[in-house]
Motif scaffolding. Sequence first.
Motif: not given
Length: 441
Positions: A398-409
Amino acid sequence: MTPPPGPVTVLPVTGLPEVAAGDDLGALLDAALPQLAEGDVVVVSSKVVAKAEGRALRGVTRDEAVTAETVRVVARRGPTRIVETRHGLVLAAAGVDESNVEPGTVLLLPSDPDASARALRAALRASRGLDRLGVVVTDTAGRAWRQGQTDIAVGAAGVRALHDLRGSTDSSGRVLDVTLPALGDELAGAADLVKGKATGVPAAVVRGLGADALLDDDGPGAAALVRPADEDLFRWGTAEARAQGARAAVGARRTVRSFAPGAPDPEAVRRALAAAVTAPAPHHTVPWRFAVVETAAARTRLLDAMQAAWEADLRVDGFSGEQVARRVRRGAVLRGAPLLVVPCLVSDGAHDYPDARRSAAERSMFVLAAGAGIEALLVALAAEGLGSAWVSSALFCPDAARAALDLDASWEPMGTVAVGVPAAAPPARPERPLDELVVLR
């Protein structure tokens, strides 16, 4: 140049006696018809044809007869049923009639109206010595979006029931692309001007048609007027369409791993997303978020990040380089999809509990709500004619996907959905043994 059409005459056929089962309808018509000419069309009500063929039933209610003649219910309102018959016709009450028959009797349509028309044509051509003679068998029907009823052709022989003018030109020289006059129905409606239930005139002669309206042989009959199912944009009534569409979409929801080139219709995707956010959720929350990955750059960034995380996990598990490469290739379905959607869970509104048991149950409740949103999205995409595949990989990084798409924590990726137009229809799903999967208590 095609000569202009001449006058068309419609003549009632009077003097036909009451028809009973087993009567020779061709002989009865021959005795009642006026002098016929080459190119005439004899139009006969299906009622007298059905009577002669023994299609009158006693001891059967109209409702029972309608059910027996029905292959598909198109629409229903109160006691009224619009149904498709065995002939492919869509009619109120399957064309079952109680008028002009003895009390306690119902009259069905002829078993094969086209065959009936061919038999009458053969008999009349032989008795009158004519080569070009048409026969149309008619029944009364309503029309969608129109009040009232008119006669339509349910059987035909020797007539172009469907007159294909596509490819010819109009009076201004423009090519006709869609012009396809329903000549059989036009003949039925014209004949009904001089015949009908109330007047006791079951037949008419239409005279003066152009030579291209008649055929040398029997032709395809009125069956040519029945619209094929795959071309029918209005196959169901409103309520039935909703129910049938929902059932069809659930069954059509399959994992699609290969997509046709080109992005899916963005409006169709938007409608599917709008349907997804109607899924049930706990505590009046809105726990779903959807990251739609449209650009190639964002897709590559997301997939590269997830692949790197996956490869790292596999190496920790002790897999060799070759084994890692082989496993990673299984994720190609996401690389080949023209659009990705990353469903995410947002647990705002979740209740805090002091014990682990209820905290775990609360967490499960929100995860189930996220799953309901994902399933609603997949079914809605299928209803739009789009294919999809839910791949769980983002759940494991989840952290990698969030970072790649610049999603809210606060957004928790719950997998990735590949979306596109299927490259081919998925194979039929084998029926699953419901009795092994469901218990009754």
